[in-house]
Design a protein around this motif. Structure first.
Motif, PDB file in Angstrom:
ATOM      1  N   TYR A 109     -14.106   3.945  -0.941  1.00 16.41           N
ATOM      2  CA  TYR A 109     -13.089   2.832  -0.862  1.00 16.41           C
ATOM      3  C   TYR A 109     -13.465   1.302  -1.245  1.00 16.41           C
ATOM      4  CZ  TYR A 109      -9.104   0.383   1.339  1.00 16.41           C
ATOM      5  OH  TYR A 109      -8.144  -0.528   1.515  1.00 16.41           O
ATOM      6  N   ARG A 110     -14.400   0.973  -0.909  1.00 14.30           N
ATOM      7  CA  ARG A 110     -15.084  -0.327  -1.231  1.00 14.30           C
ATOM      8  C   ARG A 110     -14.729  -0.699  -2.754  1.00 14.30           C
ATOM      9  NH1 ARG A 110     -20.997  -1.220   0.394  1.00 14.30           N
ATOM     10  NH2 ARG A 110     -20.070  -0.087   2.311  1.00 14.30           N
ATOM     11  N   TYR A 111     -15.042   0.371  -3.669  1.00 13.08           N
ATOM     12  CA  TYR A 111     -14.864   0.212  -5.049  1.00 13.08           C
ATOM     13  C   TYR A 111     -13.624   0.405  -5.591  1.00 13.08           C
ATOM     14  CZ  TYR A 111     -20.020   0.025  -4.978  1.00 13.08           C
ATOM     15  OH  TYR A 111     -21.408  -0.439  -4.702  1.00 13.08           O
ATOM     16  N   VAL A 112     -12.971   1.494  -4.862  1.00 11.03           N
ATOM     17  CA  VAL A 112     -11.583   1.774  -5.176  1.00 11.03           C
ATOM     18  C   VAL A 112     -10.575   0.608  -4.973  1.00 11.03           C
ATOM     19  CG1 VAL A 112      -9.723   3.372  -4.848  1.00 11.03           C
ATOM     20  CG2 VAL A 112     -11.997   4.259  -5.264  1.00 11.03           C
ATOM     21  N   LYS A 113     -10.857  -0.090  -3.798  1.00 15.61           N
ATOM     22  CA  LYS A 113      -9.881  -0.889  -3.445  1.00 15.61           C
ATOM     23  C   LYS A 113      -9.996  -2.334  -4.600  1.00 15.61           C
ATOM     24  CE  LYS A 113      -9.102  -4.038   0.639  1.00 15.61           C
ATOM     25  NZ  LYS A 113      -9.217  -5.439  -0.101  1.00 15.61           N
ATOM     26  N   ALA A 114     -11.226  -2.389  -4.995  1.00 18.38           N
ATOM     27  CA  ALA A 114     -11.203  -3.614  -5.783  1.00 18.38           C
ATOM     28  C   ALA A 114     -10.607  -3.129  -7.176  1.00 18.38           C
ATOM     29  CB  ALA A 114     -12.598  -3.924  -6.225  1.00 18.38           C
ATOM     30  N   GLY A 115     -10.911  -2.038  -7.542  1.00 11.73           N
ATOM     31  CA  GLY A 115     -10.348  -1.431  -8.821  1.00 11.73           C
ATOM     32  C   GLY A 115      -8.610  -1.587  -8.906  1.00 11.73           C
ATOM     33  N   VAL A 116      -7.998  -0.627  -7.773  1.00 10.43           N
ATOM     34  CA  VAL A 116      -6.574  -0.834  -7.617  1.00 10.43           C
ATOM     35  C   VAL A 116      -6.197  -1.914  -7.556  1.00 10.43           C
ATOM     36  CG1 VAL A 116      -4.818   0.511  -6.445  1.00 10.43           C
ATOM     37  CG2 VAL A 116      -6.922   1.680  -6.963  1.00 10.43           C
ATOM     38  N   GLU A 117      -6.527  -2.959  -6.373  1.00  9.65           N
ATOM     39  CA  GLU A 117      -5.892  -4.065  -6.574  1.00  9.65           C
ATOM     40  C   GLU A 117      -5.810  -4.900  -7.773  1.00  9.65           C
ATOM     41  OE1 GLU A 117      -7.527  -5.726  -2.940  1.00  9.65           O
ATOM     42  OE2 GLU A 117      -6.445  -4.438  -1.510  1.00  9.65           O
ATOM     43  N   SER A 118      -6.924  -4.978  -8.550  1.00 10.66           N
ATOM     44  CA  SER A 118      -7.110  -5.639  -9.733  1.00 10.66           C
ATOM     45  C   SER A 118      -5.906  -5.054 -10.806  1.00 10.66           C
ATOM     46  CB  SER A 118      -8.564  -5.392 -10.491  1.00 10.66           C
ATOM     47  OG  SER A 118      -8.267  -6.091 -11.654  1.00 10.66           O
ATOM     48  N   LEU A 119      -5.826  -3.839 -10.820  1.00 14.98           N
ATOM     49  CA  LEU A 119      -4.648  -3.230 -11.726  1.00 14.98           C
ATOM     50  C   LEU A 119      -3.203  -3.487 -11.014  1.00 14.98           C
ATOM     51  CD1 LEU A 119      -5.865   0.576 -12.141  1.00 14.98           C
ATOM     52  CD2 LEU A 119      -5.660  -1.263 -13.891  1.00 14.98           C
ATOM     53  N   LEU A 120      -2.961  -3.597  -9.865  1.00 12.88           N
ATOM     54  CA  LEU A 120      -1.821  -4.153  -9.529  1.00 12.88           C
ATOM     55  C   LEU A 120      -1.463  -5.544  -9.699  1.00 12.88           C
ATOM     56  CD1 LEU A 120      -1.905  -2.273  -5.850  1.00 12.88           C
ATOM     57  CD2 LEU A 120      -0.516  -1.726  -7.672  1.00 12.88           C
ATOM     58  N   GLU A 121      -2.825  -6.264  -9.589  1.00 14.78           N
ATOM     59  CA  GLU A 121      -2.504  -7.741  -9.851  1.00 14.78           C
ATOM     60  C   GLU A 121      -2.199  -7.923 -11.443  1.00 14.78           C
ATOM     61  OE1 GLU A 121      -2.154 -11.789  -9.428  1.00 14.78           O
ATOM     62  OE2 GLU A 121      -2.376 -10.174  -7.845  1.00 14.78           O
TER      63      GLU A 121
END
Length: 304
Positions: A67-79
Motif C-alpha cells: 500500500y505504501r507504494y500503491v498509494k503514491a502511484g494512484v494518488e499521482s494518477l488522480l492528481e
C-alpha cells in the motif's frame, strides 16, 4: 508479474476507506466486484493483503508494504486527472493565482470582478504572499501565474510581463512638518526614525537597492509586514515611512501625512504578471491572463 492496474486502484480504495463496501460505493461498482479484484490481486502477487475484522478489513504486514507504494502511484494518477480537468474545463475549473496585498488592491481586483461576472462557476484561489514567496509557488507549480512587483528574480522558463508602472514615496506625519515643502537629499533620512516593510518584500528590496546606490544604508526603527500599517504608524508621527504611492493616497489627501520631496526622483517600478510552464496553466487561468494582459495566448502558451 503483469498485474491489471485496475486491481491496484481497487486495492487503494479499500485501504483508504477501510472496507469493501465503502470502496465499492466510492468506485460505483458492486461489492462482489471489489472482492473479486482483491482476490485476483492476492493471487497474482502471491501474498495475503487483508485480514477481515468486525469493522471491515485490516492490512497484513505485506499489504501495508504494498500500500505504501500503491498509494503514491494512484494518488499521482488522480492528481494528473485533476490537472487535465483544470487545463480543459471552463464550467467547473479553477484558477490559482499568487499576489501580494499591493497587487491585489491596486491592480488585480477589478479583473477578478470582471472574470467572476463572465465565468461565475470558475473557482478563483488567490494565495496572498510577498513577491519572493509567489515566485517560489510558481516554480513549484502551486499557482497558474503570479501578479508581483519588481524587482523579482525569474528563473528558468518563467516569463515576466509588465502591466502597470508604480512608484514608492516617503511620507511623514504633522510632527515632521518642518520638512514639508523642502527639497531633501536622501542622506537626510539617516537622521530620521524610519518605518519600512520587512526585508522579504520587493518594495523593501527596491528601496534598499536604490538608497545603497546613493551610499546610504538605513536601519529602520520599525519593520512591518503590511504597507497599510506603515501609513498608520506615520500618521501617529512614529517616523518616516516608505510605501507604494497608492497606499498613502487617502492619508495624503486627508492631510494626515505629507509626501517628502527629494532632489532626485526614485525610479518607477512595475506590477508584472509572471508565468511558468504554459502547459501547467489551466484553461480558466489562460482566459484570466488574456483579460489582464490584453494579449491572446496561442496553442504554445505564448502571449501575443
Amino acid at each position: 508479474m503483469n498485474v491489471n492496474l485496475e486491481y491496484y486502484k481497487v486495492f487503494y480504495y479499500v485501504c483508504a476507506h477501510g472496507s469493501l463496501t465503502a470502496a465499492a460505493r466510492q468506485l460505483c461498482i458492486s461489492q462482489p466486484a471489489v472482492s473479486q479484484a482483491v482476490r485476483q490481486l492476492e493471487k497474482e502477487t502471491g501474498i495475503k493483503l487483508f485480514l477481515r475484522t468486525s469493522k471491515g478489513v485490516q492490512l497484513t504486514k505485506e499489504g501495508e508494504l504494498l500500500y505504501r507504494y500503491v498509494k503514491a502511484g494512484v494518488e499521482s494518477l488522480l492528481e494528473g486527472e485533476k490537472m487535465v480537468e483544470r487545463v480543459l474545463g471552463m464550467d467547473m475549473g479553477e484558477v490559482r493565482i499568487g499576489a501580494s496585498d499591493m497587487t491585489l488592491q491596486f491592480f488585480l481586483l477589478p479583473y477578478l470582478e470582471e472574470f467572476h461576472k463572465e465565468y461565475p462557476k470558475i473557482k478563483v484561489n488567490v494565495s496572498n504572499a510577498p513577491t519572493p514567496e509567489t515566485i517560489k509557488s510558481l516554480e513549484e507549480g502551486k499557482i497558474d501565474f503570479g501578479v508581483v512587483t519588481t524587482p523579482c528574480e525569474c528563473r528558468g522558463t518563467m516569463n515576466q510581463i509588465p502591466v502597470k508602472a508604480i512608484r514608492n514615496v516617503f511620507i511623514a506625519g504633522n510632527s515632521f512638518s518642518g520638512l514639508k515643502g523642502k527639497i531633501l537629499d536622501y542622506h537626510a533620512l539617516s537622521g530620521l526614525p524610519c518605518i519600512f516593510l520587512e526585508k522579504n518584500t520587493s518594495t523593501r528590496t527596491f528601496m534598499d537597492d536604490f538608497l545603497l546606490k546613493q551610499g546610504i544604508e538605513l536601519k529602520p526603527e520599525f519593520e512591518l509586514a503590511i504597507s497599510d500599517m506603515i501609513v498608520q504608524f506615520a500618521k501617529r508621527n512614529m517616523g518616516v515611512g516608505c510605501v507604494m504611492e497608492g497606499f498613502a493616497r487617502d492619508a495624503v489627501d486627508a492631510g494626515d501625512v505629507f509626501e517628502l520631496k527629494f532632489n532626485m526622483e526614485m525610479p518607477s517600478r512595475h506590477i508584472c504578471v509572471v508565468t511558468g510552464e504554459s502547459g501547467l496553466i489551466s484553461m480558466p487561468g489562460r482566459k484570466l491572463l488574456e483579460m489582464i494582459t490584453g494579449q491572446k495566448m496561442d496553442e504554445n502558451g505564448i502571449l501575443h
